[in-house]
Write an enzyme that holds these catalytic residues in place. Sequence first.
Site, PDB file in Angstrom:
ATOM      1  N   GLU A  54       0.810  -1.218   0.000  1.00  0.00           N
ATOM      2  CA  GLU A  54       0.000   0.000   0.000  1.00  0.00           C
ATOM      3  C   GLU A  54       0.844   1.270   0.000  1.00  0.00           C
ATOM      4  OE1 GLU A  54      -3.156   0.622  -0.448  1.00  0.00           O
ATOM      5  OE2 GLU A  54      -3.791  -1.467  -0.548  1.00  0.00           O
ATOM      6  N   ASP A  71      -6.409   8.410   0.098  1.00  0.00           N
ATOM      7  CA  ASP A  71      -5.922   7.341   0.964  1.00  0.00           C
ATOM      8  C   ASP A  71      -4.750   7.896   1.764  1.00  0.00           C
ATOM      9  OD1 ASP A  71      -7.734   5.561  -0.194  1.00  0.00           O
ATOM     10  OD2 ASP A  71      -6.293   4.884  -1.686  1.00  0.00           O
TER      11      ASP A  71
END
Length: 148
Positions: A54, A71
């Site tokens: 990620e 995000d």
Amino acid sequence: MTKALLIYLVSSFLALNQASLISRCDLAQVLQLEDLDGFEGYSLSDWLCLAFVESKFNISKINENADGSFDYGLFQINSHYWCNDYKSYSENLCHVDCQDLLNPNLLAGIHCAKRIVSGARGMNNWVEWRLHCSGRPLFYWLTGCRLR
């Protein structure tokens, strides 16, 4: 070394060096201290793989998505569902400001990630984890790390 002291030392080191990256083994220690090994059936290696795919262990990473949401942090937690960035509508299911997910002490991000993983989809909430970590041998993520 106590749990609080280790987290303090890691966060102080990051702040002093103005670094946004955490090493794999330092992260493993923090995750272990926060009782993530075995949490909801996921190993420390799952958590390390998730953080790597990620954010590449970048605590301060922010990514804009096509839908206008963002995000945030190590686990790339989404502003539409999990945190409030005050830029657009958010369900804010973790009851946290998105900026708190960028804090070098990692606790806000860890607590929110635990909440996400506690849901029915577990780590399947993260597309990158499904693509790169799920169902794969992950033992190497802890190689060379000294854990208690």
